[in-house]
Enzyme design. Structure first.
Site, mmCIF file in Angstrom:
data_model
loop_
_atom_site.group_PDB
_atom_site.id
_atom_site.type_symbol
_atom_site.label_atom_id
_atom_site.label_comp_id
_atom_site.label_asym_id
_atom_site.label_seq_id
_atom_site.Cartn_x
_atom_site.Cartn_y
_atom_site.Cartn_z
ATOM 1 N N SER A 169 -23.652 40.640 15.940
ATOM 2 C CA SER A 169 -22.267 40.990 16.230
ATOM 3 C C SER A 169 -21.539 39.778 16.828
ATOM 4 O O SER A 169 -21.455 38.735 16.196
ATOM 5 C CB SER A 169 -22.221 42.207 17.154
ATOM 6 O OG SER A 169 -20.938 42.775 17.205
ATOM 7 N N GLU A 266 -19.973 48.513 6.603
ATOM 8 C CA GLU A 266 -19.384 47.901 7.796
ATOM 9 C C GLU A 266 -18.075 47.195 7.462
ATOM 10 O O GLU A 266 -17.967 46.514 6.432
ATOM 11 C CB GLU A 266 -20.351 46.880 8.404
ATOM 12 C CG GLU A 266 -21.544 47.471 9.106
ATOM 13 C CD GLU A 266 -22.227 46.436 9.969
ATOM 14 O OE1 GLU A 266 -21.616 46.026 10.982
ATOM 15 O OE2 GLU A 266 -23.355 46.030 9.641
ATOM 16 N N HIS A 296 -23.849 49.232 12.167
ATOM 17 C CA HIS A 296 -23.698 47.953 12.858
ATOM 18 C C HIS A 296 -24.931 47.648 13.708
ATOM 19 O O HIS A 296 -25.330 48.446 14.567
ATOM 20 C CB HIS A 296 -22.453 48.033 13.739
ATOM 21 C CG HIS A 296 -22.089 46.762 14.421
ATOM 22 N ND1 HIS A 296 -21.667 45.643 13.741
ATOM 23 C CD2 HIS A 296 -22.064 46.438 15.740
ATOM 24 C CE1 HIS A 296 -21.399 44.685 14.600
ATOM 25 N NE2 HIS A 296 -21.640 45.135 15.820
#
Length: 350
Positions: A169, A266, A296
């Site tokens: 991320s 995503e 995610h």
């Protein structure tokens, strides 16, 4: 190909989603995403306390995990050795890891379990950096802390070509940014970059027109727009506006090989496709793996989701293959030796 790529870089599509992975997706879609939407609609900036990081202290690490605290100049970090991994400090291959959490939350406690599994899969220790986060520090200082972690590994005796930089991320943003910073500082080229569901572009224009603009189980487009505005306001208040370049816009021609993992629904698939395309166009090897309907950073659920375990195994294979691409790295010693400092070992079940 099942990846539906509209870019030059071909992706590997991992078809199939287990009942457990779909249950996780359903849960996130009906809890985390609505909460983030509420946050995005607030008329003021809200920085909640990092409850996740404090609560994660109670989570057991996988059996056989060893770790010790490392104090960098501006942040806490942790040297993690997964089960079955031998370690002689300063010798052989190692991973620098940057946790995710939107530069706002999470830390070394929330990511210790996943980092340990990656350590075991890649058969090398990991320095997990607890970098400074918003609202106390802008993203530029998060990058500086990651670069400090890299310099710490170099000071221990590791060579730059023995260091793989990885993150998930927001940590994926940092992984590419730190590799770029190392090259710009004349430190040399790291072995590779691994980015899991990476946020690589604060500009949401490409995400707004992507097929996943409203399909993501975790983030809405509104949430990412608000997040981008927040980072720019903080940059302006700290006087660093305009000094930060997102990874998709960085010079890429001399970057190390990369592996990018992302879920097929995503919204950050837009960033992953763009980055893979630009890396390949620059002549940099990039493996883009798109996982069918995975959420995610699903790799963090490896104790429960089978696809997460497969993904971590692939990460390990990619990192160990970098040794051959580098022409053979320093062989890891056969006899284990505990690192200096206070170490802890987990005997709890994974």
């Amino acid at each position: 190909m099942g990846s539906h790529l509209t870019v030059a870089a071909d992706a590997e599509f991992r078809a199939g989603a287990s009942v457990r992975s779909q249950a996780l997706a359903f849960g996130l879609k009906h809890t985390v995403r609505p909460l983030l939407d509420v946050w995005a609609r607030l008329p003021f900036d809200l920085f909640p306390p990092n409850v996740l990081e404090h609560a994660a202290r109670l989570l057991p690490a996988p059996t056989g995990t060893r770790w010790r605290s490392v104090r960098l100049e501006h942040c806490r970090s942790e040297y993690v050795i997964g089960a079955g991994v031998d370690d002689v400090p300063g010798s052989g291959n190692v991973i620098l890891y940057l946790h995710g959490g939107a530069f706002l939350t999470c830390g070394i406690n929330t990511h210790r379990r996943m980092v340990s599994r990656i350590s075991t899969a890649a058969d090398r220790p990991v320095l997990n950096v607890g970098y400074r986060q918003m609202p106390y520090a802008p993203v530029t200082e998060s990058i500086a802390d990651g670069l400090e972690g890299l310099n710490w590994l170099l000071a221990q005796g590791h060579r730059i070509e023995e260091i793989t930089i990885a993150g998930d991320s927001a940590g994926g943003y940092l992984a590419f940014a730190i590799a770029r910073a190392a090259l710009d500082a004349g430190l040399g080229r790291p072995a590779g970059v691994v980015a899991l569901s990476p946020l690589l572009d604060f500009d949401t224009s490409s995400k707004a027109v992507h097929r996943n603009a409203d399909r993501c189980q975790t983030f809405s487009l509104r949430t990412l727009v608000r997040f981008g505005e927040l980072t720019h306001r903080l940059d302006s208040r700290r006087g660093v506006a305009g000094r930060r370049t997102c990874p998709v816009d960085m010079p890429l021609i001399d970057m190390p090989p990369a592996l990018i993992h992302v879920g097929s629904r995503e919204i950050l698939l837009a960033d992953a496709e763009l980055m893979a395309n630009r890396l390949v166009a620059a002549g940099v090897p990039c493996d883009l793996t798109v996982w069918d309907r995975q959420v995610h950073v699903f790799q963090a659920a490896a104790s429960w989701v089978p696809e997460a375990r497969s993904a971590i195994a692939e990460i390990g294979d990619f990192i160990t293959a970098l040794d051959e691409q580098q022409g053979g790295a320093t062989a890891r010693p056969a006899a284990p030796q505990a690192p200096t400092g206070t170490a802890r070992r987990s005997a709890a079940p994974a």
